[in-house]
Design a protein around this motif. Sequence first.
Motif, mmCIF file in Angstrom:
data_model
loop_
_atom_site.group_PDB
_atom_site.id
_atom_site.type_symbol
_atom_site.label_atom_id
_atom_site.label_comp_id
_atom_site.label_asym_id
_atom_site.label_seq_id
_atom_site.Cartn_x
_atom_site.Cartn_y
_atom_site.Cartn_z
ATOM 1 N N PRO A 177 0.844 -1.296 -0.051
ATOM 2 C CA PRO A 177 0.124 -0.022 -0.093
ATOM 3 C C PRO A 177 0.887 1.270 -0.234
ATOM 4 C CG PRO A 177 0.147 -1.155 2.019
ATOM 5 C CD PRO A 177 0.504 -2.327 1.102
ATOM 6 N N ILE A 178 1.938 1.476 0.408
ATOM 7 C CA ILE A 178 2.858 2.601 0.681
ATOM 8 C C ILE A 178 3.677 2.325 -0.602
ATOM 9 C CG2 ILE A 178 4.745 3.523 1.641
ATOM 10 C CD1 ILE A 178 3.737 2.675 4.332
ATOM 11 N N THR A 179 4.483 1.645 -0.899
ATOM 12 C CA THR A 179 5.532 1.767 -1.825
ATOM 13 C C THR A 179 5.091 1.293 -3.571
ATOM 14 O OG1 THR A 179 5.985 -0.854 -1.706
ATOM 15 C CG2 THR A 179 7.211 0.885 -0.362
ATOM 16 N N LEU A 202 11.166 10.396 3.306
ATOM 17 C CA LEU A 202 10.711 9.986 1.828
ATOM 18 C C LEU A 202 11.985 9.377 0.931
ATOM 19 C CD1 LEU A 202 8.485 10.631 -0.219
ATOM 20 C CD2 LEU A 202 9.647 12.742 -0.606
ATOM 21 N N ILE A 203 13.081 9.828 1.268
ATOM 22 C CA ILE A 203 14.204 9.066 0.585
ATOM 23 C C ILE A 203 14.547 7.760 0.829
ATOM 24 C CG2 ILE A 203 16.768 9.411 0.433
ATOM 25 C CD1 ILE A 203 16.570 12.463 0.765
ATOM 26 N N VAL A 204 14.350 7.414 2.133
ATOM 27 C CA VAL A 204 14.279 6.090 2.439
ATOM 28 C C VAL A 204 13.365 5.196 1.873
ATOM 29 C CG1 VAL A 204 14.203 4.394 4.398
ATOM 30 C CG2 VAL A 204 15.514 6.514 4.572
ATOM 31 N N VAL A 205 11.940 5.767 1.939
ATOM 32 C CA VAL A 205 10.740 5.151 1.035
ATOM 33 C C VAL A 205 11.303 4.968 -0.300
ATOM 34 C CG1 VAL A 205 8.345 5.234 0.449
ATOM 35 C CG2 VAL A 205 9.155 5.735 2.771
ATOM 36 N N GLY A 206 11.862 5.997 -1.145
ATOM 37 C CA GLY A 206 12.303 6.019 -2.263
ATOM 38 C C GLY A 206 13.255 4.847 -2.577
ATOM 39 N N VAL A 207 14.241 4.599 -1.790
ATOM 40 C CA VAL A 207 15.006 3.573 -1.911
ATOM 41 C C VAL A 207 14.697 2.214 -1.715
ATOM 42 C CG1 VAL A 207 17.021 2.574 -0.614
ATOM 43 C CG2 VAL A 207 17.260 4.950 -0.893
ATOM 44 N N ILE A 208 13.421 1.907 -0.873
ATOM 45 C CA ILE A 208 12.785 0.838 -0.746
ATOM 46 C C ILE A 208 11.925 0.502 -1.987
ATOM 47 C CG2 ILE A 208 11.012 -0.471 0.327
ATOM 48 C CD1 ILE A 208 11.789 1.106 3.071
ATOM 49 N N ILE A 209 11.343 1.572 -2.592
ATOM 50 C CA ILE A 209 10.676 1.265 -4.145
ATOM 51 C C ILE A 209 11.910 1.075 -4.978
ATOM 52 C CG2 ILE A 209 9.336 2.567 -5.825
ATOM 53 C CD1 ILE A 209 8.321 4.197 -3.562
ATOM 54 N N ILE A 220 14.544 -0.660 -4.666
ATOM 55 C CA ILE A 220 14.938 -2.019 -4.342
ATOM 56 C C ILE A 220 13.984 -2.761 -4.961
ATOM 57 C CG2 ILE A 220 15.425 -3.851 -2.532
ATOM 58 C CD1 ILE A 220 16.675 -1.451 -1.143
ATOM 59 N N GLN A 221 12.608 -2.724 -4.468
ATOM 60 C CA GLN A 221 11.522 -3.491 -4.879
ATOM 61 C C GLN A 221 11.539 -3.716 -6.543
ATOM 62 O OE1 GLN A 221 7.968 -1.769 -2.843
ATOM 63 N NE2 GLN A 221 7.743 -3.927 -1.797
ATOM 64 N N ARG A 222 11.721 -2.559 -7.165
ATOM 65 C CA ARG A 222 11.363 -2.702 -8.588
ATOM 66 C C ARG A 222 12.501 -3.300 -9.063
ATOM 67 N NH1 ARG A 222 7.846 0.556 -6.824
ATOM 68 N NH2 ARG A 222 6.024 1.647 -8.230
ATOM 69 N N SER A 223 13.621 -3.251 -8.651
ATOM 70 C CA SER A 223 14.993 -3.687 -9.272
ATOM 71 C C SER A 223 14.770 -5.518 -8.889
ATOM 72 C CB SER A 223 16.420 -3.259 -8.344
ATOM 73 O OG SER A 223 16.242 -1.902 -8.714
ATOM 74 N N MET A 224 14.169 -5.815 -8.007
ATOM 75 C CA MET A 224 13.942 -7.271 -7.643
ATOM 76 C C MET A 224 12.900 -7.928 -8.538
ATOM 77 S SD MET A 224 14.541 -7.434 -3.635
ATOM 78 C CE MET A 224 14.410 -9.006 -3.481
ATOM 79 N N ASN A 225 11.871 -6.906 -8.743
ATOM 80 C CA ASN A 225 10.587 -7.248 -9.699
ATOM 81 C C ASN A 225 10.510 -6.590 -10.495
ATOM 82 O OD1 ASN A 225 8.433 -8.479 -10.637
ATOM 83 N ND2 ASN A 225 7.148 -8.357 -8.721
ATOM 84 N N LYS A 226 10.977 -6.764 -11.834
ATOM 85 C CA LYS A 226 10.951 -6.007 -13.053
ATOM 86 C C LYS A 226 9.360 -5.549 -13.387
ATOM 87 C CE LYS A 226 15.312 -5.395 -13.656
ATOM 88 N NZ LYS A 226 16.125 -4.245 -13.222
ATOM 89 N N GLU A 227 8.499 -6.536 -12.944
ATOM 90 C CA GLU A 227 7.160 -6.391 -13.358
ATOM 91 C C GLU A 227 6.488 -5.026 -12.847
ATOM 92 O OE1 GLU A 227 4.836 -9.922 -12.683
ATOM 93 O OE2 GLU A 227 5.945 -11.204 -14.347
ATOM 94 N N LEU A 228 7.094 -4.597 -11.807
ATOM 95 C CA LEU A 228 6.566 -3.330 -10.919
ATOM 96 C C LEU A 228 7.182 -2.323 -11.731
ATOM 97 C CD1 LEU A 228 7.301 -4.633 -7.363
ATOM 98 C CD2 LEU A 228 5.190 -4.738 -8.766
ATOM 99 N N VAL A 229 7.971 -2.488 -12.636
ATOM 100 C CA VAL A 229 8.567 -1.099 -13.537
ATOM 101 C C VAL A 229 7.523 -0.667 -14.411
ATOM 102 C CG1 VAL A 229 10.363 0.103 -14.798
ATOM 103 C CG2 VAL A 229 10.937 -1.877 -13.170
ATOM 104 N N GLU A 230 7.036 0.585 -14.310
ATOM 105 C CA GLU A 230 5.961 1.190 -15.254
ATOM 106 C C GLU A 230 6.692 1.647 -16.452
ATOM 107 O OE1 GLU A 230 4.276 4.560 -12.995
ATOM 108 O OE2 GLU A 230 3.350 3.224 -11.340
#
Length: 229
Positions: A33-35, A208-215, A217-227
């Motif tokens: 819900p956040i990232t 906000l920067i830390v949340v951005g880093v988590i986002i 990392i998530q998109r780097s691990m799962n390319k399907e999340l990349v818009e």
Amino acid sequence: MSQTEDKLKAPKEPLFSKKNKRLITDPLADNNPITIQVLGICSALAITVQVEQAFWMSISVVFVMIFGNLIVSLLRNLIPSRVRIIVQLVIVASLVIIVNEMLQAYVPDVSEKLSVFVGLIITNCIIMGRFEAFAMANKPWPSILDAVGNSIGYAWILIVVALVREVLGSGKIWGASIFGNNLPGEESGLYALGYVNNNMMILPPMALIVVGVIIWIQRSMNKELVEEN
């Protein structure tokens, strides 16, 4: 054979079927819900200076979302569509009042630090979104699982952000010093070697920067999340 008999003979879906498990697991990562949905950012920025604050806010949201989803689901066929949002607000407001009273009674210091942000749970887009999008259209058990998944997905982001900010910003975890004593003239541990806390980490923009880093990392691990553009 009547439709009633067909329903009675039809196998019941297991409580933790594959579909039901996904209600819990999807919001933890791929539909967080956040990232991913980018909801509930306000509290992620405001109350993640300390892990303790993030923990109690997370517990509060878990409580409100689970019981809120359950109540809305139980009443879904009784709530007139014209007033459904008002009814949902009344439900979440009642639960938030209970949470606020419990915090004031058992952890008054944390309650004072969280201040108005507990009350803002009432307008948390994650909670109202799950009421409207899921609980209003599903039975109680799936609604509970959906609430568990989304609230824990919200909670782990808050706690991770708070952990990073508290450790780097003040050298503490849950208020306990982990790098030594940093009082002037009494330095010990890493502080005796010249380590200095990064005071920028306690500022809201760093959340906000830390949340951005988590986002990232998530998109780097799962390319399907990349818009795609």
